[in-house]
Design an enzyme around this catalytic site. Structure first.
Site, PDB file in Angstrom:
ATOM      1  N   GLY A  46       0.790  -1.235   0.000  1.00 38.98           N
ATOM      2  CA  GLY A  46       0.000   0.000   0.000  1.00 38.98           C
ATOM      3  C   GLY A  46       0.816   1.277   0.000  1.00 38.98           C
ATOM      4  O   GLY A  46       0.379   2.298  -0.534  1.00 38.98           O
ATOM      5  N   GLU A 101       3.586   4.613   5.988  1.00 46.47           N
ATOM      6  CA  GLU A 101       2.390   3.819   5.698  1.00 46.47           C
ATOM      7  C   GLU A 101       1.395   4.637   4.881  1.00 46.47           C
ATOM      8  O   GLU A 101       1.387   5.871   4.935  1.00 46.47           O
ATOM      9  CB  GLU A 101       1.716   3.376   7.013  1.00 46.47           C
ATOM     10  CG  GLU A 101       2.100   1.965   7.454  1.00 46.47           C
ATOM     11  CD  GLU A 101       1.453   0.877   6.589  1.00 46.47           C
ATOM     12  OE1 GLU A 101       1.180   1.108   5.396  1.00 46.47           O
ATOM     13  OE2 GLU A 101       1.227  -0.221   7.135  1.00 46.47           O
ATOM     14  N   ASP A 102       0.563   3.929   4.139  1.00 45.18           N
ATOM     15  CA  ASP A 102      -0.529   4.600   3.429  1.00 45.18           C
ATOM     16  C   ASP A 102      -1.681   4.904   4.376  1.00 45.18           C
ATOM     17  O   ASP A 102      -2.293   5.959   4.303  1.00 45.18           O
ATOM     18  CB  ASP A 102      -1.018   3.754   2.240  1.00 45.18           C
ATOM     19  CG  ASP A 102      -1.322   2.317   2.616  1.00 45.18           C
ATOM     20  OD1 ASP A 102      -0.636   1.761   3.499  1.00 45.18           O
ATOM     21  OD2 ASP A 102      -2.249   1.733   2.038  1.00 45.18           O
ATOM     22  N   ASP A 105      -5.460   1.875  10.184  1.00 48.01           N
ATOM     23  CA  ASP A 105      -6.889   1.607  10.404  1.00 48.01           C
ATOM     24  C   ASP A 105      -7.054   1.122  11.840  1.00 48.01           C
ATOM     25  O   ASP A 105      -7.260   1.923  12.751  1.00 48.01           O
ATOM     26  CB  ASP A 105      -7.368   0.591   9.363  1.00 48.01           C
ATOM     27  CG  ASP A 105      -8.867   0.355   9.401  1.00 48.01           C
ATOM     28  OD1 ASP A 105      -9.529   0.834  10.342  1.00 48.01           O
ATOM     29  OD2 ASP A 105      -9.395  -0.322   8.501  1.00 48.01           O
ATOM     30  N   LYS A 133      -7.433   6.462  10.206  1.00 49.80           N
ATOM     31  CA  LYS A 133      -8.866   6.292  10.482  1.00 49.80           C
ATOM     32  C   LYS A 133      -9.147   6.430  11.975  1.00 49.80           C
ATOM     33  O   LYS A 133      -8.238   6.288  12.795  1.00 49.80           O
ATOM     34  CB  LYS A 133      -9.314   4.918   9.981  1.00 49.80           C
ATOM     35  CG  LYS A 133      -9.579   4.883   8.480  1.00 49.80           C
ATOM     36  CD  LYS A 133     -10.298   3.601   8.154  1.00 49.80           C
ATOM     37  CE  LYS A 133     -10.844   3.567   6.765  1.00 49.80           C
ATOM     38  NZ  LYS A 133     -11.571   2.296   6.519  1.00 49.80           N
ATOM     39  N   PHE A 154     -14.525   2.916   3.535  1.00 51.97           N
ATOM     40  CA  PHE A 154     -13.598   2.035   2.818  1.00 51.97           C
ATOM     41  C   PHE A 154     -13.006   2.803   1.651  1.00 51.97           C
ATOM     42  O   PHE A 154     -13.680   3.085   0.670  1.00 51.97           O
ATOM     43  CB  PHE A 154     -14.294   0.761   2.335  1.00 51.97           C
ATOM     44  CG  PHE A 154     -13.325  -0.351   2.065  1.00 51.97           C
ATOM     45  CD1 PHE A 154     -13.271  -1.460   2.883  1.00 51.97           C
ATOM     46  CD2 PHE A 154     -12.423  -0.256   1.005  1.00 51.97           C
ATOM     47  CE1 PHE A 154     -12.338  -2.469   2.647  1.00 51.97           C
ATOM     48  CE2 PHE A 154     -11.486  -1.251   0.771  1.00 51.97           C
ATOM     49  CZ  PHE A 154     -11.445  -2.359   1.597  1.00 51.97           C
ATOM     50  N   VAL A 155     -11.741   3.160   1.764  1.00 51.24           N
ATOM     51  CA  VAL A 155     -11.106   3.994   0.738  1.00 51.24           C
ATOM     52  C   VAL A 155     -10.111   3.189  -0.091  1.00 51.24           C
ATOM     53  O   VAL A 155      -9.461   2.268   0.407  1.00 51.24           O
ATOM     54  CB  VAL A 155     -10.423   5.236   1.341  1.00 51.24           C
ATOM     55  CG1 VAL A 155     -11.470   6.222   1.830  1.00 51.24           C
ATOM     56  CG2 VAL A 155      -9.462   4.880   2.459  1.00 51.24           C
ATOM     57  N   ASP A 161      -5.851  -0.731  -1.780  1.00 52.90           N
ATOM     58  CA  ASP A 161      -6.579  -1.689  -2.618  1.00 52.90           C
ATOM     59  C   ASP A 161      -7.826  -2.218  -1.943  1.00 52.90           C
ATOM     60  O   ASP A 161      -8.019  -2.095  -0.732  1.00 52.90           O
ATOM     61  CB  ASP A 161      -5.680  -2.895  -2.913  1.00 52.90           C
ATOM     62  CG  ASP A 161      -5.501  -3.800  -1.693  1.00 52.90           C
ATOM     63  OD1 ASP A 161      -5.105  -3.286  -0.638  1.00 52.90           O
ATOM     64  OD2 ASP A 161      -5.799  -5.005  -1.804  1.00 52.90           O
TER      65      ASP A 161
HETATM   66  C1  PRP Z   1      -3.338  -2.244   4.759  1.00 51.18           C
HETATM   67  C2  PRP Z   1      -2.703  -0.874   4.814  1.00 51.18           C
HETATM   68  C3  PRP Z   1      -1.928  -0.902   6.093  1.00 51.18           C
HETATM   69  C4  PRP Z   1      -2.775  -1.797   6.978  1.00 51.18           C
HETATM   70  C5  PRP Z   1      -3.584  -0.967   7.937  1.00 51.18           C
HETATM   71  O1  PRP Z   1      -2.382  -3.171   4.290  1.00 51.18           O
HETATM   72  O2  PRP Z   1      -1.838  -0.682   3.694  1.00 51.18           O
HETATM   73  O3  PRP Z   1      -0.662  -1.495   5.897  1.00 51.18           O
HETATM   74  O4  PRP Z   1      -3.679  -2.509   6.106  1.00 51.18           O
HETATM   75  O5  PRP Z   1      -4.467  -1.776   8.676  1.00 51.18           O
HETATM   76  P1  PRP Z   1      -4.441  -1.883  10.264  1.00 51.18           P
HETATM   77  O6  PRP Z   1      -4.090  -0.529  10.841  1.00 51.18           O
HETATM   78  O7  PRP Z   1      -5.839  -2.297  10.599  1.00 51.18           O
HETATM   79  O8  PRP Z   1      -3.427  -2.936  10.651  1.00 51.18           O
HETATM   80  P2  PRP Z   1      -2.810  -4.622   3.796  1.00 51.18           P
HETATM   81  O9  PRP Z   1      -2.619  -5.585   4.924  1.00 51.18           O
HETATM   82  O10 PRP Z   1      -4.148  -4.554   3.150  1.00 51.18           O
HETATM   83  O11 PRP Z   1      -1.704  -4.978   2.708  1.00 51.18           O
HETATM   84  P3  PRP Z   1      -1.343  -4.095   1.397  1.00 51.18           P
HETATM   85  O12 PRP Z   1      -0.578  -2.893   1.880  1.00 51.18           O
HETATM   86  O13 PRP Z   1      -0.499  -5.006   0.562  1.00 51.18           O
HETATM   87  O14 PRP Z   1      -2.643  -3.728   0.738  1.00 51.18           O
HETATM   88 MG    MG Z   2      -4.587  -4.066   1.360  1.00 55.88          MG
HETATM   89 MN    MN Z   3      -0.347  -2.131   3.807  1.00 56.27          MN
END
Ligand code: PRP
Ligand code: MG
Ligand code: MN
Length: 182
Positions: A46, A101-102, A105, A133, A154-155, A161
C-alpha cells in the site's frame, strides 16, 4: 465534478490535495531529520505510492527500504498477529528509521511492526502515515507525521486496494458498497 472509476462513490482526496499535503510532509520531515537523515521504511504494497512521492519531497540524502508483512486470521481485518513476507535488506542498528504507511486503520499491523523494528536496536523509530482512520486512536501509536485524518469509510486508490484492485487510481476515493459485497 471529476471523472472517476465506476466503483468509486466519491472522491475523498484529489491528486492535487494529496500532492500538496505530501509536499508539506516532506518539508516537515526534512526539517525534523536535518541533522541525521532517516531510512524510510515503506510497508508493501500500500505504501508504494506515498513512499515514491514523499521521498522526492524530502530534501535530504535519505535511503529507502521495504518490508512486506501479512496478518494471519480469517477476516478482512488484521488480527494483529503478523508474519514477515519480506524483511528489510538494511541493518537498522543505530539508524533513525521512519516507517511510511498509506493508512492506519486498526493500528494492529503498525503496533507489531514498531515493536519488531525497535527490537533491532535502531536509534529511533517514528511513523509517517498518509491517512489515519478513527479506530487508530484506540491503539497507542505515536504518529509523528500524519497526512489526513479521514472518516471510517472504505477507501481505495493511491496505493490502497480492495482485493488488489484500485491501487493505481491517482486519487483516494470511497468505494461503493456494491463493489465489496458482490
Ligand atoms: C493495509 C494498509 C496498512 C494496513 C492498515 O495493508 O496498507 O498497511 O492494512 O491496517 P491496520 O491498521 O488495521 O493494521 P494490507 O494488509 O491490506 O496490505 P497491502 O498494503 O499489501 O494492501
Ligand atoms: Mg490491502
Ligand atoms: Mn499495507
Amino acid at each position: 465534478s471529476q471523472d472517476h472509476h465506476p466503483d468509486v462513490q466519491s472522491i475523498l482526496l484529489t491528486e492535487q490535495q494529496i500532492a500538496d499535503r505530501v509536499a508539506e510532509l516532506g518539508r516537515e520531515i526534512a526539517e525534523a531529520y536535518q541533522d541525521e537523515p532517516p531510512l524510510l521504511v515503506g510497508v508493501l504494497k500500500g505504501a508504494v505510492m506515498i513512499v515514491a512521492d514523499l521521498a522526492r519531497r524530502i530534501d535530504l540524502p535519505i535511503d529507502m527500504d521495504w518490508m512486506a508483512v501479512s496478518s494471519y486470521g480469517s477476516g478482512t481485518k488484521s488480527s494483529g498477529v503478523v508474519r514477515i513476507i519480506k524483511d528489510l535488506n538494511a541493518d537498522i542498528t543505530g539508524r533513525r528509521v521512519l516507517i511510511v504507511e498509506d493508512i492506519i486503520d486498526s493500528g494492529l499491523t503498525l503496533s507489531w511492526l514498531i515493536a519488531n523494528l525497535r527490537s533491532r536496536g535502531p536509534k529511533s523509530v517514528e511513523i509517517c502515515t498518509l491517512l489515519r482512520k478513527p479506530d487508530a486512536v484506540k491503539v497507542d501509536i505515536d504518529v509523528r507525521f500524519c497526512g489526513f485524518d479521514i472518516p471510517n469509510e472504505f477507501v481505495v486508490g493511491y496505493g490502497l486496494d480492495h482485493a488488489e484492485q484500485y491501487r493505481n487510481l491517482p486519487y483516494i476515493g470511497v468505494l461503493k458498497p456494491s463493489a465489496y459485497t458482490d
